[in-house]
Write an enzyme that holds these catalytic residues in place. Structure first.
Site, short mmCIF file in Angstrom:
data_model
loop_
_atom_site.label_atom_id
_atom_site.label_comp_id
_atom_site.label_asym_id
_atom_site.label_seq_id
_atom_site.Cartn_x
_atom_site.Cartn_y
_atom_site.Cartn_z
N GLU A 1 0.82 -1.21 0.00
CA GLU A 1 0.00 0.00 0.00
C GLU A 1 0.86 1.26 0.00
OE1 GLU A 1 -1.43 1.95 3.34
OE2 GLU A 1 -1.25 0.22 4.68
N LYS B 1 -3.59 -1.16 15.15
CA LYS B 1 -2.94 -0.24 16.07
C LYS B 1 -3.70 -0.19 17.38
CE LYS B 1 -1.28 2.49 12.19
NZ LYS B 1 -1.93 1.67 11.15
#
Length: 320
Positions: free
Chosen positions: A39, A172
């Protein structure tokens, strides 16, 4: 580097514009050789300059070192591209690119804009050209307070309908991890731990929540992926690998920065897709560079693992 236009599958839910593969990626896909998508949001929004440009080369080299072809994904001049030249990587890392999820692809293409692709958009473009493996740092997820804000990453919905295996270090710790895992379960997205029983928390090896399944090798991961696809599921899959132990962020530093960062975004009224970049910037600034080293280590490890799985898939696929 020359590029080769390829037709977009009508089932990929992408804008009516050609997706362009680099010549190297197109040749590898046509020959059934291993390819790993990467990405560009990580480069454009997740890492500070000049570290992002060095990371772009490092990640592509990590994929090549394991025997696969790297295919960094972005939209440049309104054209979705799978596989970038050095000059195109310079543009991605130079700043000014908007953050594109799947819903934004048609807008960026229609207006001729430059954009960095998220997990969702990268997975969609990779699937459209026949690349089933994708490596990133962390998956998007359910944000804390989503019961009020409804802030849930499009990554989760995209994975429920996009047949791509994503190698990541979990999500995260700024996110609501148990809610994220519940949404993945609802979307019938298998979650595998790579040599771990704990779902990783990006900077930390253990988010405090278990993974439902565990695999011990790239060959096992490839076998699970083949079986998953052979049974007709439209969903993708998550292969979650913890950050290398030597690179894990100190727990005390992590918890302090997380508390500070959450207070900061609340105080500044930061919402939506701007939350994660703001928190990452706070982690990078407040840790004296430690979180950046952790980030670079985990994404490189994920690129290596994705390449190893891609090689295992290619080795087990009979020639056409």
């Amino acid at each position: 580097m020359p590029h080769v236009p390829v037709p977009v599958s009508p089932h990929a839910r992408l804008p009516p514009a050609p997706t362009v593969m680099s010549e190297e990626v197109a040749a590898a896909v046509a020959a059934g050789r291993p390819v790993v998508a990467l990405e560009s949001t990580l480069l454009a929004h997740g890492l500070p300059r000049p570290h992002n440009r060095a990371a772009a080369d490092d990640l592509e080299a990590a994929v090549r070192d394991q025997g696969a072809v790297p295919a960094t994904v972005a939209v440049l001049d309104g054209v979705p591209r799978v596989g970038l030249s050095p000059a195109e990587l310079d543009r991605v890392c130079g700043g000014g690119l908007v953050k594109l999820s799947v819903r934004d692809l048609g807008v960026a293409v229609g207006l001729g804009r430059d954009g960095a692709t998220t997990v969702a958009a990268t997975a969609a473009l990779a699937q459209a050209v026949g690349v089933p493996l994708f490596a990133t740092g962390g998956l998007g997820g359910v944000h804390r307070g989503a019961r009020d804000s409804w802030d849930v990453s499009a990554d989760l919905a995209a994975l429920a309908v996009t047949g791509v295996l994503v190698v990541c270090s979990g999500v995260k710790s700024i996110l609501d991890v148990p809610a994220t895992l519940e949404v993945l379960e609802t979307g019938s997205v298998p979650v595998l731990g790579y040599r771990t029983d704990a779902f990783p928390g990006f900077y930390r090896r253990d988010s405090g929540h278990p993974v439902p399944w565990r695999v011990e090798s790239p060959v096992e991961a490839a076998a699970v992926w083949r079986a998953h696809r052979s049974l007709g599921s439209p969903a993708g899959m998550v292969l979650a690998q913890p950050v290398p132990a030597a690179d894990e962020l100190d727990a005390g530093v992590h918890d302090r920065l997380l508390d500070e960062g959450m207070a900061l975004v609340a105080r500044r009224g930061i919402t939506g897709k701007d939350v994660t970049p703001a928190l990452l910037e706070h982690f990078h600034a407040g840790s004296g560079g430690a979180s950046l080293r952790t980030n670079l280590a985990l994404v490189r490890a994920n690129a290596e693992l994705a390449a190893q799985v891609a090689v295992a898939l290619a080795d087990a696929t009979p020639p056409s």
